[in-house]
Structure formats: C-alpha cells, structure tokens
Scaffold this active site. Sequence first.
Site, PDB file in Angstrom:
ATOM      1  N   SER A 120       0.677  -0.893   0.562  1.00 56.67           N
ATOM      2  CA  SER A 120      -0.283   0.092   0.027  1.00 56.67           C
ATOM      3  C   SER A 120       0.995   1.423   0.199  1.00 56.67           C
ATOM      4  O   SER A 120       1.922   0.878   0.314  1.00 56.67           O
ATOM      5  CB  SER A 120      -1.268  -0.008   0.970  1.00 56.67           C
ATOM      6  OG  SER A 120      -0.173  -0.358   2.234  1.00 56.67           O
ATOM      7  N   ASN A 121       0.113   2.302  -0.386  1.00 59.72           N
ATOM      8  CA  ASN A 121       0.988   3.559  -0.190  1.00 59.72           C
ATOM      9  C   ASN A 121       1.453   3.976   0.940  1.00 59.72           C
ATOM     10  O   ASN A 121       0.933   3.525   1.852  1.00 59.72           O
ATOM     11  CB  ASN A 121      -0.520   4.603  -1.104  1.00 59.72           C
ATOM     12  CG  ASN A 121       0.504   5.999  -1.375  1.00 59.72           C
ATOM     13  OD1 ASN A 121       0.622   7.256   0.323  1.00 59.72           O
ATOM     14  ND2 ASN A 121       0.880   6.307  -2.527  1.00 59.72           N
ATOM     15  N   SER A 122       2.523   5.404   1.252  1.00 58.65           N
ATOM     16  CA  SER A 122       2.583   5.880   1.817  1.00 58.65           C
ATOM     17  C   SER A 122       1.818   5.939   3.388  1.00 58.65           C
ATOM     18  O   SER A 122       2.302   6.875   4.365  1.00 58.65           O
ATOM     19  CB  SER A 122       4.065   6.568   2.495  1.00 58.65           C
ATOM     20  OG  SER A 122       3.953   7.026   1.214  1.00 58.65           O
ATOM     21  N   THR A 175       0.752   1.516  -5.785  1.00 57.21           N
ATOM     22  CA  THR A 175       2.140   1.539  -6.314  1.00 57.21           C
ATOM     23  C   THR A 175       2.947   1.533  -7.032  1.00 57.21           C
ATOM     24  O   THR A 175       3.616   1.873  -7.648  1.00 57.21           O
ATOM     25  CB  THR A 175       2.486   3.294  -4.812  1.00 57.21           C
ATOM     26  OG1 THR A 175       1.223   4.088  -4.357  1.00 57.21           O
ATOM     27  CG2 THR A 175       3.043   4.408  -5.495  1.00 57.21           C
TER      28      THR A 175
END
Length: 439
Positions: A120-122, A175
């Site tokens: 997952s995205n930061s 991402t």
Amino acid sequence: VPPHMHGYYPTSVSYPSIVGEMLASGFSIIGFSWICSPACTELEVVVMDWLAKFLKLPEHFLHATEGPGGGVIQGSASEAVLVAVLAAREQAVCRVRASHPELSESDIRGKLVAYSSDQSNSCIEKAGVLAAMPIKLLPAGEDLILRGAALRSAIEQDVTAGLIPVICIATLGTTGTCAYDDVDSLATVCEQYNVWLHVDAAYAGGAFALDECSELRRGLERVDSLNFNLHKFMLVNFDCSAMWLRDANKVVDSFNVDRIYLKHKYEGQTQIPDFRHWQIPLGRRFRALKVWITFRTLGAEGLRAHVRKHIELAKKFEVFVLADARFELVAPRALGLVCFRAKGENEITAQLLQRLMERKKIYMVKAEHRGQLFLRFAVCGMDPKPSDIEFAWTEIGTQLTALLAEQEHLAAVGKAGDVTELTQQFGLQLTNGTNEKSQ
C-alpha cells in the site's frame, strides 16, 4: 505533466480544468457550509453523484438516494484515507465503550489496531501515525494481492492478544505495481469482525468507468468508504480527490465540533450537507467547479477515451519489453503501468536507471519486490502519443546496449590485464631459472 515523465502515476490537467481553477480562485469561496455559499455545496453534491454514476458505483454512495451515503471532494488521497481512519477509530471507541463500560477511553485507544497491505501507499502508514493507531502492513501474496485469509489470520491473532481491530485499507492499484487487493474476500472478514473497510483506488478508480474493467468494481458494494483521485485520470488538475461514504453520519458524528457562529437554520438537511463535517479542515476550496466544467466540456465518452488511451499505450510499451530478450516483466501490465527490469543482477537495472537520469531524456523511478530491483514505466501527459512511447523505448534500449557494451569492454580489459600479469610473472620465473642454471 511532460510526456516523457514516466516515474509516477499521471497528474492530469486540461484546459477546461484550468479555466475552472481560475474561476474558483477568482470567486475566493471558503465553502465550509451551505449558507456561506449555496452554489459551492450544491454543485459538489451534483458532480459527486455524476461521478458516482459515471464510475458505476453502488447507489448507496449517491446523495440523491435515500440513506446516509454520499460523496465529498477532498484535497488528496492522503486526506481521504486519514478521514476514514479517524472516523473508524472514533466509531470503534464508542462501540467498545458501550459494550464494555468498565474500560476507560485511554485503555480502549491503546488496544486499537488497523491493517493494510505491505504494497500500500505510504500515506496509509502515515494516517496511522497521525491517528496514533498502529497500522499493520500484512504481506501480500506472490501475486502482490492482499486477500481475506491473510487479514483473518492477523485479526484472529490480535483478538486473542486482546487488541481491537478497527479498519482495513485495501488498495486498487498499488503504487509499486498497480496490483488489486481482493476486496470481496476482505469484506467478508471485515463484516465478521465489525471492521471498517476502506478502498484506496487513487489511480485505478478511473478504470471503473470502463466496461472492460468491470472486474475492478467487484466487492465495492460491501465497503464503507473509498477514494479516487480525479487529478490522475479524469483530466482535472491537482488537487482533487473524490471520496464516498456508505454512512456519512459516522464521519459527521466523529468530527462534529460546532460553534454558534457556524450554525444556520438549514443545517442537518440531507440534501444540503455542511461539508466541513466531512473533512479535516474547516474551510474548503470550490473544487467542484473545475470538475463540473471538465465534465461538461469533455463528456463521459471523452474521459473514457482518455483512460483507454493510457491503457493502449502501456500495452504498446509492454510489447516492446516482451520482444526484447534482454528485459523481463516483474508483474503483469496493469492499466497504464508497466513494471520491468533488465535481466541479470540488480546492478544492471540500477546502472541503466542512472544512465537514463544522467541523460535527462526521460524520467523513471525504481522499485523493489522480493529482492528484485525494477523500473516503473507509467504513461503520463495530458495528451500522450505513440511517438512518446517509441521515444522512451528507444532511449531505454540504446542505453542498455551502451551499458552492456561498456561492461563487456571492461571485462575484456580485465582479462587482458590478468593475462599480462601472469605472463610477466611466468617470464620472471623462467629468467630466474635460467640464471640459476648458468651459475
């Protein structure tokens, strides 16, 4: 975005959107409530329902239907995820306090835990930091997909340890590789354990509008909230992120801080929401105007054509990669993203990227999966063309050819140096042997 910027997912822009942005700036509206700008609120209600229908979302996300659901424009996916995390946290605290009055609020908050994928995205991990609630990044499968089995295992362990599961953030379009988490299986687990399910579809959400990508919408009717960045695929300039809630009251109840100067006689009516309760800040920009102008100008088919163009151009790049035996795909092409690498050691891919960056003809970034370094090629630009893809591939192929030739030359020089050194040593030994015999 320049057509040769391929490092990140696209940031869209179009002339209708620019006009809308200019007008919104000129109006200088801070539309935190309906009474301070009816047009700002009502147009946002209209465009969010337009967008929900365009993306073929479940009807309970529309303002126009009976029920507490609806959509709101946030600044970014980071804001949308944070809103979902905070709302889920407060709902969990209230629920546990009601069922376990012997527990203090601080005791409850110390036991809260959230979940997402390690792909997952930061911004998801950051939302946990801001919410003072740990988010466990669960390992995705070999295909980079997070499934319900992994979530169930983590929740069962945490419940046994006395922790309180709060929210799971699934991703549609990660991402790194644009992988799609299994929303349906995650929803089954979340429903069993009363866990909020949020879907971050910041990039892939634009493909919901395409019939050929209908599989991406599977399970969305079971989620509590989701977000999608219009500034990625919808030709609307940054910042503009759409968020939908199955039950907006859960957010309003969590964030409601009223003052007498903010009250008005129309508040509380479902068709004229005060969006200040749906977000982190109080004031808000008139983002709906640029969305409305873009939709009215380009139309639904124009926007679908733009998304399809990105997908087709990525397919073209994928064909180039597969046709060159020196390269390999790291993951299947997904929408407008191709993840590939030069075969061999990671150092070859790293040096290739370094050469590309030094020449400044195209821009890409690297990522890593299971110890393999790879490059991300994302189709970008307001009006990308096949010639842009051909230019990028020519540059990549040319630089790899030069890099491999340079390595072969250095290897040959190294071998020649070794031979010379051995010859010199052997010759010295022969000379010494001859001298000894003469003596």
